[in-house]
Structures are given as C-alpha cells and as structure tokens.
Design a protein around this motif. Structure first.
Motif, PDB file in Angstrom:
ATOM      1  N   LEU A 191       0.835  -1.187   0.000  1.00 48.46           N
ATOM      2  CA  LEU A 191       0.000   0.000   0.000  1.00 48.46           C
ATOM      3  C   LEU A 191       0.877   1.246   0.000  1.00 48.46           C
ATOM      4  O   LEU A 191       1.806   1.353   0.795  1.00 48.46           O
ATOM      5  N   ASN A 192       0.571   2.193  -0.885  1.00 51.72           N
ATOM      6  CA  ASN A 192       1.348   3.438  -0.937  1.00 51.72           C
ATOM      7  C   ASN A 192       0.415   4.643  -0.951  1.00 51.72           C
ATOM      8  O   ASN A 192      -0.808   4.505  -1.010  1.00 51.72           O
ATOM      9  N   THR A 193       1.012   5.818  -0.912  1.00 52.68           N
ATOM     10  CA  THR A 193       0.207   7.039  -0.800  1.00 52.68           C
ATOM     11  C   THR A 193      -0.620   7.296  -2.053  1.00 52.68           C
ATOM     12  O   THR A 193      -1.693   7.900  -1.975  1.00 52.68           O
ATOM     13  N   LYS A 194      -0.152   6.856  -3.210  1.00 46.18           N
ATOM     14  CA  LYS A 194      -0.947   7.036  -4.433  1.00 46.18           C
ATOM     15  C   LYS A 194      -2.274   6.286  -4.309  1.00 46.18           C
ATOM     16  O   LYS A 194      -3.331   6.800  -4.692  1.00 46.18           O
ATOM     17  N   ILE A 195      -2.208   5.075  -3.766  1.00 45.20           N
ATOM     18  CA  ILE A 195      -3.425   4.273  -3.607  1.00 45.20           C
ATOM     19  C   ILE A 195      -4.353   4.914  -2.583  1.00 45.20           C
ATOM     20  O   ILE A 195      -5.562   5.061  -2.824  1.00 45.20           O
ATOM     21  N   THR A 196      -3.813   5.303  -1.435  1.00 44.34           N
ATOM     22  CA  THR A 196      -4.673   5.918  -0.414  1.00 44.34           C
ATOM     23  C   THR A 196      -5.215   7.268  -0.873  1.00 44.34           C
ATOM     24  O   THR A 196      -6.344   7.626  -0.531  1.00 44.34           O
ATOM     25  N   ASP A 197      -4.445   8.003  -1.669  1.00 46.58           N
ATOM     26  CA  ASP A 197      -4.957   9.264  -2.225  1.00 46.58           C
ATOM     27  C   ASP A 197      -6.153   9.001  -3.139  1.00 46.58           C
ATOM     28  O   ASP A 197      -7.120   9.777  -3.157  1.00 46.58           O
ATOM     29  N   ASP A 198      -6.087   7.920  -3.891  1.00 49.48           N
ATOM     30  CA  ASP A 198      -7.222   7.546  -4.750  1.00 49.48           C
ATOM     31  C   ASP A 198      -8.447   7.204  -3.905  1.00 49.48           C
ATOM     32  O   ASP A 198      -9.576   7.544  -4.270  1.00 49.48           O
ATOM     33  N   TRP A 199      -8.215   6.491  -2.789  1.00 54.08           N
ATOM     34  CA  TRP A 199      -9.341   6.188  -1.887  1.00 54.08           C
ATOM     35  C   TRP A 199     -10.016   7.475  -1.448  1.00 54.08           C
ATOM     36  O   TRP A 199     -11.240   7.590  -1.484  1.00 54.08           O
TER      37      TRP A 199
ATOM     38  N   LEU B  59      -2.646   3.775  10.378  1.00 55.24           N
ATOM     39  CA  LEU B  59      -3.689   4.471  11.133  1.00 55.24           C
ATOM     40  C   LEU B  59      -3.290   5.922  11.420  1.00 55.24           C
ATOM     41  O   LEU B  59      -4.109   6.838  11.304  1.00 55.24           O
ATOM     42  N   VAL B  60      -2.039   6.138  11.778  1.00 56.16           N
ATOM     43  CA  VAL B  60      -1.569   7.500  12.052  1.00 56.16           C
ATOM     44  C   VAL B  60      -1.639   8.347  10.777  1.00 56.16           C
ATOM     45  O   VAL B  60      -2.071   9.508  10.789  1.00 56.16           O
ATOM     46  N   SER B  61      -1.230   7.766   9.651  1.00 55.33           N
ATOM     47  CA  SER B  61      -1.207   8.531   8.394  1.00 55.33           C
ATOM     48  C   SER B  61      -2.608   8.872   7.901  1.00 55.33           C
ATOM     49  O   SER B  61      -2.791   9.845   7.164  1.00 55.33           O
ATOM     50  N   MET B  62      -3.604   8.100   8.309  1.00 51.55           N
ATOM     51  CA  MET B  62      -4.985   8.341   7.881  1.00 51.55           C
ATOM     52  C   MET B  62      -5.773   9.212   8.854  1.00 51.55           C
ATOM     53  O   MET B  62      -6.953   9.486   8.645  1.00 51.55           O
ATOM     54  N   LYS B  63      -5.118   9.666   9.925  1.00 56.40           N
ATOM     55  CA  LYS B  63      -5.803  10.522  10.898  1.00 56.40           C
ATOM     56  C   LYS B  63      -6.299  11.798  10.228  1.00 56.40           C
ATOM     57  O   LYS B  63      -5.560  12.492   9.537  1.00 56.40           O
TER      58      LYS B  63
END
Length: 255
Positions: A87-95, A167-171
């Motif tokens: 999982l990387n930031t590009k994927i979470t940014d898309d979410w 979890l911290v990065s998604m706060k």
C-alpha cells in the motif's frame, strides 16, 4: 496449496474457479478437472489451447494431491503465486478522492476467516482490504481463495509493514473504526458518522483470539461493537467469529 518450485498457487472450488475463468482467465497456467466438470468449462478449453496452456481430465485423487484439499469440487486451476502489492500514498490518495472505504485486518490468522471476509467484502461492495506483513496474519492461500467463493477476483488486497503507521497517516483523512467488544458505540453509527463528516471509513477487524491490539485501539477515532440481540441483557457469548462480525458490519455500512 502452494507449489514453491513453480511459484504457483492452486485455485480450487467451483465458484472460485468459475470467477477466475470469467474475470482473469489469463492468470491460468495449468487447468485440471474431473470428467463430470468437463461441460462446465468447455468454453475455456479453446482459449487455453490457443495459449498453449495445458488442461487435463484427471481422477479425483490427483486433484486432491494438486490442491492439497479434498474440497476441490472437481476443478483446480494453477496460477502464478499472487504478489500482494504494498500500500502506498498514491493508492490511499485515490481512496480519499473517490471516497472509498477500506478494511484493515489486525492479524487475522485463519485462512478460512480471511476468505470469508473477502467474500462478504465483495458481496457488499468493499473493494479494498489491507493486511499486515506479519507471521500472525493469514495471506492468500488455496483455502482462502476457495472460501472467498470468487470474491478474490473482485477485491484489491494490499500489504503494509505497520498497522499503526497506516492508522496514524490516515488521521483526519478517513474515519478509523476499531471493532472491539468494549466499544461504546454500535456499528450502526459507521455510515452516519461517515456521512456527517464526508469521509470514507477505515474499519479494523481484529485477531480471532485477542481482537484488535492496544496500539490499534489508541489510534482509532471510534471503537464500535455489535450489540447483542436482547436489549439490556448480557450476551451469552462475548463475541462473534471475526468473519461473522465482518458480514454484519459490512451490511450495516451499506444500509
């Protein structure tokens, strides 16, 4: 069953293989079936022949050896061992951009439970599942593939090194819900809070024996629980199996 020499995974079970054939036939390296399954996959054989992929009718006992289970249901497809992307930031940014929720597993160790969670996630429209790179966490196996009943073709499974770091990065970006028997809120608040705050959910499901870990609890926005049937009554059994709980939670989220 994993074939380390060929770096292959056996996919078995009628529904799992049928979904693989429908959605990702290019993954199939070898294909084996019993005589009574021949007509179910006759349309596949031409494309396998064109790709020079071997396919053979073999006895039930040979299928059991190939798959490592008596529950093959007359068909086994050998695929390249799945590599679970990190999982990387590009994927979470898309979410975040698409308001997509995700499921985070906190060391769910039983392959059948993983498969059942994947099946429920696919049924209720959850596309993203995250698992830690941890010995205590089950990964994609023949058993989980079979129990998912085709769900593996409809979800994205990602891996992470640290649950706590995610979890911290998604706060402040996603609403982080930990499922816990000590939770103060019912799981029914998940869609309500996500709607109010206009944020997707990150739902954490815990280990079969210990539940979610202390660090996970400390990094969640809400701890939620599934209330027992009788209002005000103490539950006879403290908690549900994680796969059963997942199905209820996903249903509540999609109401």
């Amino acid at each position: 069953m994993r074939n380390d020499i060929r770096n292959e995974l056996a996919v078995c079970g009628f529904e799992a293989v049928k979904a693989l054939v429908k959605n990702n036939p290019q993954k199939i390296r070898r294909f084996y079936y019993t005589r009574d399954r021949m007509m179910d996959f006759k349309d596949l054989f031409k494309s396998l022949a064109e790709r020079k992929v071997p396919y053979n009718n073999i006895p039930d006992g040979e299928l059991e050896k190939l798959s490592g289970t008596p529950h093959h249901q007359g068909v086994v497809a050998m695929i390249e061992m799945p590599e679970i992307p990190h999982l990387n930031t590009k994927i979470t940014d898309d979410w975040l951009h698409n308001k997509e929720s995700a499921i985070l597993l906190d060391r769910v160790g039983n392959a059948n439970n993983l498969g059942a969670i994947v099946r429920s996630a696919a049924f209720f429209g959850f596309k993203n599942i995250v698992i830690p790179r941890d010995e205590a966490q089950s990964s994609i196996t023949t058993s989980s593939y079979r129990v998912a009943q085709g769900g593996m073709e409809s979800v994205n499974v990602y891996s992470i090194q640290s649950i706590e770091k995610l979890l911290v990065s998604m706060k402040g970006k996603m609403l982080r819900f930990g499922t816990d028997v000590r939770g103060k809120e019912s799981v029914s608040v998940i869609p309500q809070l996500c709607s109010e705050k206009n944020k997707p959910a990150l739902i954490v499901l815990g280990n079969e024996e210990h539940g979610i870990s202390r660090l996970v609890r400390e990094n969640c926005d809400e701890l939620v629980t599934i209330p027992c049937g009788a209002e005000g009554a103490a539950p006879v059994i403290e908690s549900l199996n994680v796969a059963q709980a997942a199905a209820i939670i996903f249903y509540e989220c999609r109401k």
